[in-house]
Design a protein around this motif. Structure first.
Motif, PDB file in Angstrom:
ATOM      1  N   ASP B  58       3.660 -49.699  13.570  1.00 41.91           N
ATOM      2  CA  ASP B  58       4.273 -49.967  14.881  1.00 41.91           C
ATOM      3  C   ASP B  58       3.194 -50.118  15.942  1.00 41.91           C
ATOM      4  N   ILE B  59       2.185 -49.271  15.834  1.00 44.73           N
ATOM      5  CA  ILE B  59       1.090 -49.359  16.796  1.00 44.73           C
ATOM      6  C   ILE B  59       0.341 -50.677  16.637  1.00 44.73           C
ATOM      7  N   ILE B  60       0.147 -51.087  15.393  1.00 46.34           N
ATOM      8  CA  ILE B  60      -0.513 -52.378  15.155  1.00 46.34           C
ATOM      9  C   ILE B  60       0.290 -53.519  15.785  1.00 46.34           C
ATOM     10  N   ASP B  61       1.619 -53.439  15.653  1.00 50.02           N
ATOM     11  CA  ASP B  61       2.456 -54.461  16.300  1.00 50.02           C
ATOM     12  C   ASP B  61       2.182 -54.529  17.798  1.00 50.02           C
ATOM     13  N   VAL B  62       1.958 -53.344  18.377  1.00 44.30           N
ATOM     14  CA  VAL B  62       1.760 -53.297  19.827  1.00 44.30           C
ATOM     15  C   VAL B  62       0.429 -53.942  20.230  1.00 44.30           C
ATOM     16  N   VAL B  63      -0.601 -53.753  19.425  1.00 43.25           N
ATOM     17  CA  VAL B  63      -1.920 -54.219  19.867  1.00 43.25           C
ATOM     18  C   VAL B  63      -2.313 -55.608  19.364  1.00 43.25           C
ATOM     19  N   THR B  64      -1.509 -56.226  18.499  1.00 42.79           N
ATOM     20  CA  THR B  64      -1.904 -57.564  18.050  1.00 42.79           C
ATOM     21  C   THR B  64      -1.344 -58.628  18.982  1.00 42.79           C
ATOM     22  N   VAL B  65      -2.094 -59.721  19.062  1.00 38.50           N
ATOM     23  CA  VAL B  65      -1.658 -60.883  19.846  1.00 38.50           C
ATOM     24  C   VAL B  65      -1.107 -61.898  18.855  1.00 38.50           C
ATOM     25  N   ASN B  66       0.177 -62.180  18.953  1.00 41.64           N
ATOM     26  CA  ASN B  66       0.817 -62.989  17.924  1.00 41.64           C
ATOM     27  C   ASN B  66       1.111 -64.417  18.346  1.00 41.64           C
ATOM     28  N   GLU B  67       0.559 -64.830  19.446  1.00 41.59           N
ATOM     29  CA  GLU B  67       0.874 -66.166  19.955  1.00 41.59           C
ATOM     30  C   GLU B  67       0.553 -67.264  18.934  1.00 41.59           C
ATOM     31  N   THR B  68       1.484 -68.146  18.751  1.00 40.59           N
ATOM     32  CA  THR B  68       1.288 -69.264  17.822  1.00 40.59           C
ATOM     33  C   THR B  68       2.388 -70.286  18.037  1.00 40.59           C
ATOM     34  N   PHE B  69       2.236 -71.482  17.475  1.00 39.79           N
ATOM     35  CA  PHE B  69       3.324 -72.479  17.505  1.00 39.79           C
ATOM     36  C   PHE B  69       3.119 -73.489  16.391  1.00 39.79           C
ATOM     37  N   PHE B  70       4.159 -74.267  16.115  1.00 35.46           N
ATOM     38  CA  PHE B  70       4.086 -75.241  15.027  1.00 35.46           C
ATOM     39  C   PHE B  70       3.041 -76.319  15.320  1.00 35.46           C
ATOM     40  N   PHE B  71       2.308 -76.676  14.289  1.00 33.58           N
ATOM     41  CA  PHE B  71       1.306 -77.736  14.372  1.00 33.58           C
ATOM     42  C   PHE B  71       0.318 -77.523  15.523  1.00 33.58           C
ATOM     43  N   ARG B  72      -0.090 -76.284  15.685  1.00 28.33           N
ATOM     44  CA  ARG B  72      -1.153 -75.973  16.629  1.00 28.33           C
ATOM     45  C   ARG B  72      -2.440 -76.641  16.120  1.00 28.33           C
ATOM     46  N   HIS B  73      -3.246 -77.184  17.039  1.00 29.89           N
ATOM     47  CA  HIS B  73      -4.416 -78.001  16.651  1.00 29.89           C
ATOM     48  C   HIS B  73      -3.975 -79.121  15.697  1.00 29.89           C
ATOM     49  N   SER B 111       4.006 -74.928   8.951  1.00 30.95           N
ATOM     50  CA  SER B 111       3.435 -76.244   9.276  1.00 30.95           C
ATOM     51  C   SER B 111       2.645 -76.772   8.083  1.00 30.95           C
ATOM     52  N   ILE B 112       1.936 -75.863   7.410  1.00 35.22           N
ATOM     53  CA  ILE B 112       1.195 -76.259   6.208  1.00 35.22           C
ATOM     54  C   ILE B 112       2.187 -76.723   5.136  1.00 35.22           C
ATOM     55  N   ALA B 113       3.285 -75.976   4.996  1.00 39.83           N
ATOM     56  CA  ALA B 113       4.283 -76.324   3.977  1.00 39.83           C
ATOM     57  C   ALA B 113       4.903 -77.697   4.268  1.00 39.83           C
ATOM     58  N   LEU B 166      12.257 -82.155  13.020  1.00 33.33           N
ATOM     59  CA  LEU B 166      13.331 -81.155  13.128  1.00 33.33           C
ATOM     60  C   LEU B 166      14.485 -81.504  12.197  1.00 33.33           C
ATOM     61  N   GLU B 167      14.814 -82.782  12.131  1.00 39.65           N
ATOM     62  CA  GLU B 167      15.951 -83.173  11.306  1.00 39.65           C
ATOM     63  C   GLU B 167      15.657 -83.056   9.815  1.00 39.65           C
ATOM     64  N   THR B 168      14.410 -83.356   9.451  1.00 41.63           N
ATOM     65  CA  THR B 168      14.096 -83.350   8.026  1.00 41.63           C
ATOM     66  C   THR B 168      13.863 -81.941   7.481  1.00 41.63           C
ATOM     67  N   PHE B 169      13.193 -81.109   8.283  1.00 38.84           N
ATOM     68  CA  PHE B 169      12.732 -79.837   7.725  1.00 38.84           C
ATOM     69  C   PHE B 169      13.432 -78.600   8.285  1.00 38.84           C
ATOM     70  N   PHE B 170      14.348 -78.801   9.234  1.00 42.09           N
ATOM     71  CA  PHE B 170      15.028 -77.663   9.853  1.00 42.09           C
ATOM     72  C   PHE B 170      16.540 -77.873   9.843  1.00 42.09           C
ATOM     73  N   GLN B 171      17.212 -76.735   9.933  1.00 44.36           N
ATOM     74  CA  GLN B 171      18.650 -76.761  10.066  1.00 44.36           C
ATOM     75  C   GLN B 171      18.968 -76.176  11.426  1.00 44.36           C
ATOM     76  N   GLN B 172      19.732 -76.888  12.212  1.00 40.35           N
ATOM     77  CA  GLN B 172      20.038 -76.353  13.540  1.00 40.35           C
ATOM     78  C   GLN B 172      21.113 -75.276  13.396  1.00 40.35           C
ATOM     79  N   PHE B 183      13.892 -75.615   1.047  1.00 45.06           N
ATOM     80  CA  PHE B 183      12.875 -76.221   0.189  1.00 45.06           C
ATOM     81  C   PHE B 183      11.474 -76.069   0.783  1.00 45.06           C
ATOM     82  N   VAL B 184      11.389 -75.876   2.090  1.00 41.74           N
ATOM     83  CA  VAL B 184      10.095 -75.599   2.717  1.00 41.74           C
ATOM     84  C   VAL B 184       9.772 -74.115   2.595  1.00 41.74           C
ATOM     85  N   ARG B 185      10.751 -73.291   2.869  1.00 40.48           N
ATOM     86  CA  ARG B 185      10.517 -71.837   2.839  1.00 40.48           C
ATOM     87  C   ARG B 185      10.049 -71.362   1.472  1.00 40.48           C
TER      88      ARG B 185
END
Ligand SMILES: C[S@@+](CC[C@H](N)C(=O)[O-])C[C@H]1O[C@@H](n2cnc3c(N)ncnc32)[C@H](O)[C@@H]1O
Ligand SMILES: [Fe+2]
Ligand SMILES: [Fe+2]
Lengths: 286, 275
Positions: B58-73, B111-113, B166-172, B183-185
């Motif tokens: 729980d403490i590790i959760d507090v101190v890590t920076v988890n910022e990220t997004f799809f297809f970063r870089h 994103s790799i998948a 979004l349409e090919t790889f995600f379900q809304q 199939f991606v997961r």
């Protein structure tokens, strides 16, 4: 059109532009006295070049403090007397080929050429015996043979582009389609234009270093700079996914001159941002 | 509530040993807030951690920076697609293996998948490539990994995604909420461990087994000692012709020795194992 005929035509400048007088005048000045006022005298007679130089002198790279530059003399000073030849050359050459072909991406071509010039100059500071000015000029003109193809064959150059999209390097694709490639054609044109022999040679072998019995430092420099343009969006899809620098004969030659070569590559990667900035402002068609 | 220097130092040490992370002054406030929300007295913290492993995480959760997004870089994924196509043609007797280090909430490994699926589609006309790829993703934040396994995203995280993707790889699932398709997961497996632990890396990843490693925006939170450990483990995990992707502004040149060569790509500089 066959290979011999094409090279013959290039030698006679059939359908190809000559270099304007002003370039030769500056080239001469370079050898004699390259004073500020002599340069100003020659350049001020050409309003188009003057206007472009002012614009370039006002970019962040040459003018980091952003004082507005309005006089030609000050512009030359900021750009640097040493650099004037290559900068004028790039202005002139960019406007020299009135290519109409739909498939010619004028901006991409010149931005790629400029970036290659910029990186060549950047690397030349490490390499003994290569002047930064010569490095810049060679980088700028390395692909000029492509313009020759466009001038003669127009849209049929597209066949080459199609082959490169399948992963064949452009010079090999040109060989296949035209029997001759842009490195050779370009070097012939530059020879006719009267550029220094070392420039002509480096352009000739920029893709096929090892074909030259004993390739020069300048050749290696331009070859590597061309590879490094991949780091920007100003590069051609050459069919090559990645180039491992340590496997590249050109890089192996240069590397010995550079103390911390990996570091320098990173620095160049950072500096490319400036180059893109100048290229965007100065060399795009207004 | 305040945390004394002595207690803070202790926690710092525990976190450092477990994760290689160097926590700073700002984390001290976060930690204090967390402890008061849990009604834990800092003085007894050390014992409680000993007692209750979950608390450490729980403490590790507090101190890590988890910022990220799809297809970063983003341009790196174009390069990856080319590399994967090439591997698909060459590698048939085993799965192609990619490790996403510090995967956070899952955007990077997915994103790799997706890129793997596209590479497969480009060559064979189908997205079904579970028999060809294996993506391993790890993090030390349990909370982030739980989100990653849920695979539901929205807002900031998917801002780079086109309609088509979004349409090919995600379900809304709701107006602003998309779930990664099965199939991606299925290509991705998540594990809780630290990249600095050679024991865990050997156990979950093994030797000479990865074709590509992504370690982006993770080592920036480490000191040199942890960066070295991480890179040693990554080097051991990579195959002899493997690729390492870092974030564009990161470098390993001070710690890589003679183990990696620079490769120039359209997606910037990547590293190739020298053997
Ligand atoms: C800023 S995120 C980067 C996420 C993703 N790689 C990206 O580039 O978008 C950093 C992640 O690294 C994780 N992390 C930090 N130290 C770690 C360690 N020792 N082992 C594994 N993951 C770690 C953090 O929990 C966090 O989720
Ligand atoms: Fe070329
Ligand atoms: Fe080029």
């Amino acid at each position: 059109m066959n290979r011999e005929k094409l090279l013959e035509d290039v030698k006679k400048l059939n359908k190809l532009p000559a270099l304007p007088e002003v370039v030769y005048k500056i080239m001469l000045l370079k050898e004699e006295d390259c004073s500020l006022s002599a340069l100003e005298g020659v350049i001020s007679k050409d309003p188009v070049i003057t206007a472009k130089l002012l614009k370039i002198a006002n970019t962040v790279y040459f003018n980091p403090y952003g004082q507005s530059v309005t006089g030609l003399k000050r512009a030359i000073e900021l750009i640097g007397v040493r650099n004037i030849f290559s900068v004028v050359l790039s202005i002139v050459v960019t406007n020299l080929f009135p290519i109409e072909a739909k498939t010619f991406y004028r901006e991409l071509f010149w931005k790629h050429s400029f970036l290659c010039a910029f990186i060549s100059k950047r690397l030349s500071r490490f390499v003994k015996g290569v002047s930064d000015d010569t490095a810049f000029t060679t980088g700028l003109l390395h692909d000029i043979g492509k313009l020759v193809f466009y001038s003669y064959f127009g849209d049929s150059y597209e066949k080459v582009v199609e082959l490169t999209q399948k992963g064949i390097p452009s010079y090999l694709a040109e060989m296949r389609v035209f029997g001759v490639s842009h490195d050779e054609v370009g070097s012939v044109l530059l020879e006719v234009w009267g550029l220094p022999a070392e420039v002509v040679e480096a352009v000739r072998f920029h893709h096929t270093l090892t074909d030259s019995r004993n390739f020069s430092e300048l050749t290696a420099l331009v070859h590597v700079s061309n590879i490094l343009t991949m780091l920007s969006s100003f590069s051609y899809n050459s069919g090559v996914l990645f180039v491992v620098l340590n496997d590249d004969p050109g890089w192996l030659r240069l590397k010995d001159y550079i103390t911390d070569s990996d570091y320098e590559i990173h620095k160049i990667f950072d500096d490319v941002v400036y180059a893109i900035d100048i290229a965007e402002i100065a060399w795009s068609r207004e | 509530m305040t945390i004394s220097d002595r207690v803070f130092d202790k926690i710092r040490k525990i976190i450092y040993e477990k994760t290689g992370l160097v926590i700073g002054i700002r984390d001290r406030d976060k930690l204090a807030r967390f402890l008061s929300s849990r009604d834990i007295r800092p003085k007894s913290l050390e014992e409680e951690i000993e007692y209750d492993r979950k608390l450490l995480y729980d403490i590790i959760d507090v101190v890590t920076v988890n910022e990220t997004f799809f297809f970063r870089h983003e341009s790196q994924f174009e390069v990856l697609e080319g590399i994967l196509k090439d591997l698909l043609k060459r590698v048939t007797e085993r799965k192609i293996r990619i490790w996403s280090v510090g995967c956070s909430t899952g955007e990077e490994p997915y994103s790799i998948a997706i890129t793997a699926c596209r590479a497969h589609f480009g060559l064979y006309g189908s997205y079904d490539c579970e028999s060809r790829f294996e993506i391993i993703a790890n993090d030390i934040s349990r909370e982030a990994l739980n989100k990653a396994k849920e695979a539901v995203y929205g807002g900031y995280s998917i801002r780079n995604l086109s309609r088509e993707v979004l349409e090919t790889f995600f379900q809304q699932e709701a107006p602003e909420s998309y779930r990664v398709k099965d199939f991606v997961r299925r290509l991705v497996t998540f594990y809780l461990f630290s990249v600095t632990s050679d024991y865990d890396v050997k156990r979950y990843i093994g030797f000479n087994s990865c074709d590509c490693v992504f370690c982006r925006n993770v080592m920036i939170y480490f000191d040199d000692n942890s960066r070295r450990k991480a890179l040693d483990n990554i080097y051991d995990a990579l195959r002899s012709d493997g690729f390492l992707f870092l974030a564009p502004t990161e470098t390993i040149r001070d710690i890589s020795g003679d183990r990696f060569a620079i490769a120039i790509t359209m997606g910037g500089i990547i590293y190739v194992v020298k053997r």
